[in-house]
Design an enzyme around this catalytic site. Structure first.
Site, PDB file in Angstrom:
ATOM      1  CG  ASP A  85      29.025  -6.843  19.013  1.00 24.20           C
ATOM      2  OD1 ASP A  85      29.714  -5.419  19.586  1.00 24.20           O
ATOM      3  OD2 ASP A  85      28.069  -7.567  18.356  1.00 24.20           O
ATOM      4  CG  ASP A  86      31.790  -1.453  20.367  1.00 27.38           C
ATOM      5  OD1 ASP A  86      32.366  -0.906  19.722  1.00 27.38           O
ATOM      6  OD2 ASP A  86      31.019  -1.234  21.198  1.00 27.38           O
ATOM      7  CG  ASP A 164      23.961  -1.339  19.256  1.00 22.36           C
ATOM      8  OD1 ASP A 164      23.120  -1.206  19.844  1.00 22.36           O
ATOM      9  OD2 ASP A 164      25.786  -1.834  19.801  1.00 22.36           O
ATOM     10  CD  GLU A 197      14.524  -0.113  18.586  1.00 19.44           C
ATOM     11  OE1 GLU A 197      14.111  -1.487  18.359  1.00 19.44           O
ATOM     12  OE2 GLU A 197      13.221   0.668  18.106  1.00 19.44           O
ATOM     13  N   GLY A 199      14.093  -3.332  20.661  1.00 22.81           N
ATOM     14  CA  GLY A 199      13.102  -3.616  21.185  1.00 22.81           C
ATOM     15  C   GLY A 199      12.585  -2.709  21.274  1.00 22.81           C
ATOM     16  CG  ASP A 200      15.112   0.793  23.171  1.00 23.38           C
ATOM     17  OD1 ASP A 200      14.356  -0.309  23.333  1.00 23.38           O
ATOM     18  OD2 ASP A 200      15.998   1.706  23.188  1.00 23.38           O
ATOM     19  CG  MET A 201      11.013   3.423  18.846  1.00 23.62           C
ATOM     20  SD  MET A 201      10.251   4.084  19.825  1.00 23.62           S
ATOM     21  CE  MET A 201       8.993   4.748  18.832  1.00 23.62           C
ATOM     22  CG  ASP A 219      22.936  -5.360  25.200  1.00 20.32           C
ATOM     23  OD1 ASP A 219      22.022  -5.203  24.109  1.00 20.32           O
ATOM     24  OD2 ASP A 219      23.822  -5.194  25.337  1.00 20.32           O
TER      25      ASP A 219
HETATM   26  C1  GLA Z   1      24.765  -2.609  22.521  1.00 13.92           C
HETATM   27  C2  GLA Z   1      24.560  -4.385  21.604  1.00 13.92           C
HETATM   28  C3  GLA Z   1      25.269  -5.495  22.292  1.00 13.92           C
HETATM   29  C4  GLA Z   1      26.689  -5.526  21.953  1.00 13.92           C
HETATM   30  C5  GLA Z   1      27.577  -3.979  22.502  1.00 13.92           C
HETATM   31  C6  GLA Z   1      28.481  -3.759  21.797  1.00 13.92           C
HETATM   32  O1  GLA Z   1      24.636  -3.500  23.840  1.00 13.92           O
HETATM   33  O2  GLA Z   1      23.041  -5.067  22.061  1.00 13.92           O
HETATM   34  O3  GLA Z   1      24.953  -6.958  21.234  1.00 13.92           O
HETATM   35  O4  GLA Z   1      27.116  -5.184  20.299  1.00 13.92           O
HETATM   36  O5  GLA Z   1      26.652  -3.134  22.399  1.00 13.92           O
HETATM   37  O6  GLA Z   1      29.256  -2.026  22.951  1.00 13.92           O
END
Ligand code: GLA
Length: 399
Positions: A85-86, A164, A197, A199-201, A219
């Site tokens: 992930d990030d 994201d 995204e 679920g925003d749009m 999240d």
């Molecule tokens: C958003 C996403 C999460 C995660 C974080 C990482 O909040 O919805 O699932 O990937 O970014 O910063």
């Protein structure tokens, strides 16, 4: 005079609103099916670093996770994606505009990591953002660099991209996400495209043409209220899920310690029956037997991966008591009987609610007990359920 002016202005206003809405609908409906990567015929299964590790990730831990997926037997059960992930990249691109894996934490680079993961028979996923920076703000996003980044990911051997929605300069997802879809299609490697995204749009209504899955919620956190509310929000869009494109109520929290065993069983049951991506979010290098019993339940996984790919719906709700049901192949039906309340209680699933002919006699398999019940059920099935707990059955009409 004034009245007629008002009437004309109102008509104009209504016409403008109608035209704008029609343009937006046309924008969605006319969009070609950009994504034709052949992936996601079943909900994706794997692991993701975010829920447990947040930004504290490095290549050693990713390699050990791949090892653990194999040694625990989870890989054999279908958990194939190892998703970073990030926070995996340097804050700046290089002089040619390429993303650079963070030297302090991913010194060997992503190609070497992908090779390692592939040698284990697994797949490697990565993360970027349809914005200028990712949500952590610790690395760049791909907005404006889609072609370059998609080619980079393909050249590294990446198999899955979570994309994201942070720091996007205010433009709409429907403008930004398809650009990456097209870039992935041009990149010459099938890469599962996971739209994040939130679920925003209402991405369920357009995501199928653009991605293989789309988040329907904000999240998740590792607690009961967060978990069940994600399942609820995701359920609204059940009609839109299908092989090739899945609703995503966010990744699993099972094993992170914030819920009871029963609550985690509810979490897994709802995700399984909702055909949600099953992305483990705990440290699989250190799991307990209780956690393994949940995430390695073959019968629950088989419900999730059933070839019909039909997402279950809530078919009855009475206060805190709920019945969720969805059809499976071979004329079977998966049913969750859920007690969201604080008291142990008996809850009934009726055949006409769950989609079984009313007069049918049914054999019930209890997926968590791993037992076929001796009783033959006619018309309904009643189970007594503890607080914040559920039963998960596969029902098969026999006459
Ligand atoms: C958003 C996403 C999460 C995660 C974080 C990482 O909040 O919805 O699932 O990937 O970014 O910063």
């Amino acid at each position: 005079m004034e009245a007629s002016f008002l009437a004309v202005s109102t008509i104009w206003l209504l016409m403008i609103i109608a035209a704008t809405t029609a343009t937006y609908d046309a924008e969605i409906n006319n969009r070609r099916n950009l994504l034709a990567n052949g992936l996601g015929s079943k909900p994706p299964m794997g692991w993701n670093s975010w829920n447990h590790f947040s930004c504290m990730i490095d290549e050693k831990m990713i390699r050990e996770t791949a090892d653990a997926l194999v040694s625990t037997g989870l890989a054999k059960l279908g958990y194939e994606y190892v998703n970073i992930d990030d926070c995996w990249a340097e804050i700046s691109r290089d002089e040619k505009g390429y993303l650079v894996p963070k030297k302090s934490t991913f010194p060997s680079g992503m190609k070497a990591l992908a090779d390692y993961v592939h040698r284990k028979g697994l797949k490697l996923g990565i993360y970027s953002d349809a914005g200028y920076f990712t949500c952590s703000k610790q690395m760049p996003g791909s907005l404006g660099h889609e072609e370059q980044d998609a080619k980079t990911f393909a050249s590294w051997g990446i198999d899955y991209l979570k994309y994201d929605n942070c720091n996007n300069g205010g433009s709409k997802p429907l403008v930004r996400y398809p650009v990456m879809t097209q870039a992935l299609m041009n990149a010459g490697r099938p890469i599962f495209f996971s739209l994040c995204e939130w679920g925003d749009m209402h991405p369920a209504t357009w995501g199928y043409k653009i991605g293989n899955s789309w988040r329907t919620t904000n999240d998740i956190s590792d607690n009961w209220d967060s978990m069940v509310s994600r399942a609820d929000q995701n359920e609204v869009y059940a009609e839109y899920a299908r092989p090739g494109g899945w609703n995503d109520p966010d990744m699993l929290e099972i094993g992170n310690g914030g819920m009871t065993k029963d609550e985690y069983i509810v979490h897994f049951s709802l995700w399984a029956i909702s055909k949600a991506p099953l992305l483990i979010g705990c440290d699989v290098r250190n799991t307990t037997k209780d956690i393994m019993d949940i995430i390695a339940n073959k019968e629950a996984i088989a419900i999730n991966q059933d070839k019909l790919g039909i997402q279950a719906k809530k078919v009855r709700m009475e206060g805190d008591w709920e019945v969720w049901a969805g059809p499976l192949s071979k004329y079977r039906v998966a049913v969750v009987i859920l007690n969201r309340g604080a008291w142990r209680t008996a809850i009934t699933a009726h055949w006409d609610d769950v989609g079984i002919p009313v007069g049918s006699t049914v054999v019930a398999r209890d997926v968590w007990e791993h037992k076929t019940l001796k009783t033959r059920f006619v018309g309904n099935l009643t189970a007594t359920i503890d607080p914040h707990a559920c039963k998960l059955y596969v029902l098969k009409p026999v006459s």
